[in-house]
Motif scaffolding. Structure first.
Motif, mmCIF file in Angstrom:
data_model
loop_
_atom_site.group_PDB
_atom_site.id
_atom_site.type_symbol
_atom_site.label_atom_id
_atom_site.label_comp_id
_atom_site.label_asym_id
_atom_site.label_seq_id
_atom_site.Cartn_x
_atom_site.Cartn_y
_atom_site.Cartn_z
ATOM 1 N N SER A 84 9.275 15.534 9.608
ATOM 2 C CA SER A 84 10.416 14.865 10.254
ATOM 3 C C SER A 84 10.996 13.844 9.290
ATOM 4 O O SER A 84 10.342 13.438 8.329
ATOM 5 N N GLN A 85 12.206 13.412 9.586
ATOM 6 C CA GLN A 85 12.816 12.386 8.743
ATOM 7 C C GLN A 85 12.025 11.087 8.820
ATOM 8 O O GLN A 85 11.911 10.356 7.838
ATOM 9 N N LYS A 86 11.429 10.829 9.963
ATOM 10 C CA LYS A 86 10.616 9.616 10.115
ATOM 11 C C LYS A 86 9.436 9.623 9.123
ATOM 12 O O LYS A 86 9.143 8.606 8.494
ATOM 13 N N LEU A 87 8.774 10.775 8.980
ATOM 14 C CA LEU A 87 7.672 10.872 8.015
ATOM 15 C C LEU A 87 8.185 10.760 6.577
ATOM 16 O O LEU A 87 7.552 10.105 5.745
ATOM 17 N N ILE A 88 9.318 11.389 6.301
ATOM 18 C CA ILE A 88 9.913 11.294 4.958
ATOM 19 C C ILE A 88 10.230 9.835 4.640
ATOM 20 O O ILE A 88 9.937 9.343 3.547
ATOM 21 N N ASP A 89 10.834 9.136 5.576
ATOM 22 C CA ASP A 89 11.188 7.730 5.365
ATOM 23 C C ASP A 89 9.947 6.868 5.167
ATOM 24 O O ASP A 89 9.977 5.890 4.417
ATOM 25 N N TRP A 90 8.855 7.198 5.836
ATOM 26 C CA TRP A 90 7.591 6.454 5.716
ATOM 27 C C TRP A 90 6.984 6.606 4.319
ATOM 28 O O TRP A 90 6.404 5.665 3.778
ATOM 29 N N ALA A 91 7.146 7.782 3.724
ATOM 30 C CA ALA A 91 6.459 8.111 2.471
ATOM 31 C C ALA A 91 7.081 7.459 1.244
ATOM 32 O O ALA A 91 8.290 7.311 1.143
ATOM 33 N N ASP A 92 6.204 7.095 0.309
ATOM 34 C CA ASP A 92 6.636 6.652 -1.020
ATOM 35 C C ASP A 92 6.598 7.823 -2.002
ATOM 36 O O ASP A 92 7.425 7.912 -2.909
ATOM 37 N N ALA A 117 -2.331 7.951 3.717
ATOM 38 C CA ALA A 117 -1.834 9.322 3.636
ATOM 39 C C ALA A 117 -1.626 9.921 5.011
ATOM 40 O O ALA A 117 -2.337 9.579 5.965
ATOM 41 N N ARG A 118 -0.653 10.805 5.072
ATOM 42 C CA ARG A 118 -0.374 11.612 6.258
ATOM 43 C C ARG A 118 -0.054 13.017 5.781
ATOM 44 O O ARG A 118 0.193 13.238 4.601
ATOM 45 N N SER A 119 -0.008 13.941 6.736
ATOM 46 C CA SER A 119 0.323 15.315 6.377
ATOM 47 C C SER A 119 1.207 15.923 7.452
ATOM 48 O O SER A 119 1.239 15.454 8.592
ATOM 49 N N ALA A 120 1.925 16.971 7.051
ATOM 50 C CA ALA A 120 2.827 17.661 7.973
ATOM 51 C C ALA A 120 3.065 19.073 7.454
ATOM 52 O O ALA A 120 2.685 19.407 6.341
ATOM 53 N N GLY A 121 3.720 19.869 8.302
ATOM 54 C CA GLY A 121 4.037 21.243 7.930
ATOM 55 C C GLY A 121 5.506 21.548 8.133
ATOM 56 O O GLY A 121 6.198 20.877 8.893
ATOM 57 N N THR A 122 5.963 22.596 7.451
ATOM 58 C CA THR A 122 7.372 22.989 7.539
ATOM 59 C C THR A 122 7.636 24.002 8.641
ATOM 60 O O THR A 122 8.772 24.184 9.059
ATOM 61 N N MET A 124 0.848 -1.169 0.000
ATOM 62 C CA MET A 124 0.000 0.000 0.000
ATOM 63 C C MET A 124 0.900 1.241 0.000
ATOM 64 O O MET A 124 1.593 1.495 0.990
ATOM 65 N N PRO A 125 0.917 2.006 -1.074
ATOM 66 C CA PRO A 125 1.765 3.204 -1.136
ATOM 67 C C PRO A 125 1.382 4.253 -0.091
ATOM 68 O O PRO A 125 0.207 4.473 0.196
ATOM 69 N N HIS A 126 2.402 4.886 0.454
ATOM 70 C CA HIS A 126 2.236 5.923 1.466
ATOM 71 C C HIS A 126 2.428 7.295 0.831
ATOM 72 O O HIS A 126 3.469 7.553 0.225
ATOM 73 N N LEU A 127 1.433 8.166 1.000
ATOM 74 C CA LEU A 127 1.462 9.506 0.437
ATOM 75 C C LEU A 127 1.596 10.516 1.565
ATOM 76 O O LEU A 127 0.862 10.457 2.551
ATOM 77 N N LEU A 128 2.518 11.462 1.410
ATOM 78 C CA LEU A 128 2.749 12.497 2.420
ATOM 79 C C LEU A 128 2.500 13.862 1.801
ATOM 80 O O LEU A 128 3.060 14.178 0.747
ATOM 81 N N PHE A 129 1.645 14.656 2.446
ATOM 82 C CA PHE A 129 1.305 15.997 1.971
ATOM 83 C C PHE A 129 1.917 17.028 2.907
ATOM 84 O O PHE A 129 1.747 16.940 4.128
ATOM 85 N N ILE A 130 2.618 18.016 2.326
ATOM 86 C CA ILE A 130 3.321 19.007 3.125
ATOM 87 C C ILE A 130 2.912 20.421 2.725
ATOM 88 O O ILE A 130 2.921 20.765 1.542
ATOM 89 N N CYS A 131 2.557 21.210 3.745
ATOM 90 C CA CYS A 131 2.312 22.641 3.562
ATOM 91 C C CYS A 131 3.050 23.377 4.672
ATOM 92 O O CYS A 131 4.031 22.858 5.197
ATOM 93 N N SER A 132 2.606 24.556 5.049
ATOM 94 C CA SER A 132 3.333 25.337 6.056
ATOM 95 C C SER A 132 3.004 24.924 7.483
ATOM 96 O O SER A 132 3.853 24.419 8.209
#
Length: 104
Positions: free
Chosen positions: A44-52, A30-35, A1-9
């Motif tokens: 975080s690097q953990k979220l980046i590593d999780w994402a495809d 899917a997950r989301s995070a901000g900068t 199951m591909p992991h999608l990460l959405f990033i905004c501010s």
């Protein structure tokens, strides 16, 4: 199951709205995070590593993330969606559905 990460501010409106589109999706998670330091969930690097696949709402989000974290070997997409929408705004949902057609 591909992991999608959405990033905004601040992870308040755009990226959580995108994440919500994939709630209970049959093929993607899917997950989301901000900068921002004030983000509800900070990238975080953990979220980046999780994402495809990582979706950035704006190019500056990618630039900020790339300076802080290792994005190598990750598929990255810049959506070019400016910060003009509230959470779950119908216009934002329409723009996201169009941009994410291949994933929804």
């Amino acid at each position: 199951m591909p992991h999608l990460l959405f990033i905004c501010s601040k992870n308040q409106w755009r990226s959580p709205t995108a994440e919500l589109l994939f709630k209970n999706h049959a093929f993607h998670q899917a997950r989301s995070a901000g900068t921002s330091d004030k983000a509800r969930i900070r990238i975080s690097q953990k979220l980046i590593d999780w994402a495809d696949v990582i979706f950035f709402m704006e190019r500056r989000h990618k630039d900020i993330t790339a300076k802080r974290l290792n994005l190598t070997c990750k598929k990255q997409v810049i959506l070019d969606i400016e910060d003009n929408y509230q959470f779950n705004d119908p216009e934002l949902i329409g723009i996201l559905k169009l941009a994410l057609t291949d994933f929804l």
